[in-house]
Structure formats: structure tokens, C-alpha cells
Motif scaffolding. Sequence first.
Motif, mmCIF file in Angstrom:
data_model
loop_
_atom_site.group_PDB
_atom_site.id
_atom_site.type_symbol
_atom_site.label_atom_id
_atom_site.label_comp_id
_atom_site.label_asym_id
_atom_site.label_seq_id
_atom_site.Cartn_x
_atom_site.Cartn_y
_atom_site.Cartn_z
ATOM 1 N N LYS A 1 33.534 54.790 40.206
ATOM 2 C CA LYS A 1 34.907 55.284 40.300
ATOM 3 C C LYS A 1 35.027 56.737 39.844
ATOM 4 C CE LYS A 1 37.944 52.299 38.585
ATOM 5 N NZ LYS A 1 38.515 51.217 37.755
ATOM 6 N N TRP B 1 40.783 58.155 38.789
ATOM 7 C CA TRP B 1 41.319 56.873 38.345
ATOM 8 C C TRP B 1 40.587 56.434 37.090
ATOM 9 C CZ3 TRP B 1 45.636 55.533 40.707
ATOM 10 C CH2 TRP B 1 45.894 56.112 41.947
ATOM 11 N N CYS C 1 40.101 48.124 36.016
ATOM 12 C CA CYS C 1 41.377 48.830 35.831
ATOM 13 C C CYS C 1 41.689 49.641 37.079
ATOM 14 C CB CYS C 1 41.321 49.732 34.596
ATOM 15 S SG CYS C 1 42.921 50.499 34.222
ATOM 16 N N HIS C 2 42.970 49.622 37.488
ATOM 17 C CA HIS C 2 43.382 50.360 38.678
ATOM 18 C C HIS C 2 44.452 51.392 38.338
ATOM 19 C CE1 HIS C 2 40.999 47.614 41.029
ATOM 20 N NE2 HIS C 2 41.590 46.612 40.420
ATOM 21 N N CYS C 3 44.529 51.791 37.064
ATOM 22 C CA CYS C 3 45.516 52.775 36.626
ATOM 23 C C CYS C 3 44.991 54.190 36.817
ATOM 24 C CB CYS C 3 45.854 52.564 35.146
ATOM 25 S SG CYS C 3 46.672 50.999 34.810
#
Length: 91
Positions: free
Chosen positions: A14, A28, A34-36
Motif C-alpha cells: 500500500k 493510504w 485499514c482503509h483510512c
Amino acid sequence: MPELKQNLKLDFSKAPKDPEGKAHFEHWCMAEGCHCWGDFGLAGPKGKGRIYLCAAHRAQWLTELEEQKQKERAERAHLAGKDEPEQGGLF
């Protein structure tokens, strides 16, 4: 500095990819699952470069980092013999 041993797992797939050299890019949170949005850019583990974390995972990262540093300080103090009580003077 020894290898950092933290419970927070990072997903380096990521990591921001900026092949065009743009000044602005999406980053990100790199914590697994986690997708925050990764609000905070921090120095990552040795040799891994910069990491980006959301506020919650940043707090966890910094807490675990401080715990690791305290453990290392205690180990160094023990090896130096500083965990024994100091001898008092006779006056």
C-alpha cells in the motif's frame, strides 16, 4: 539500532507509488486491513523508507515504538550494572 519488533503489521504493497515524480500523491494507511487515509508520514522500519498511517494507527505505532525504546534502555542499563541500588556514602 536493533530491528523494531512491533505488533502493528504493515502492508508495504500500500506504499505510495509515484513513478511520474509528482509532488502530490495518494497515501493510504499502511496498516494491514485499514482503509483510512494516511494522514501521517513517519520514518518506517530500517530500510523500508517512509510509512503512512491514520491517526489511530499512528498512536499505536508511536506507543509501541516508545515501549521498545524503554525496553532497550532497561536492557542497556542492566548490562551496565545500573539496575543495582547505588551505594551510599559514610558521612
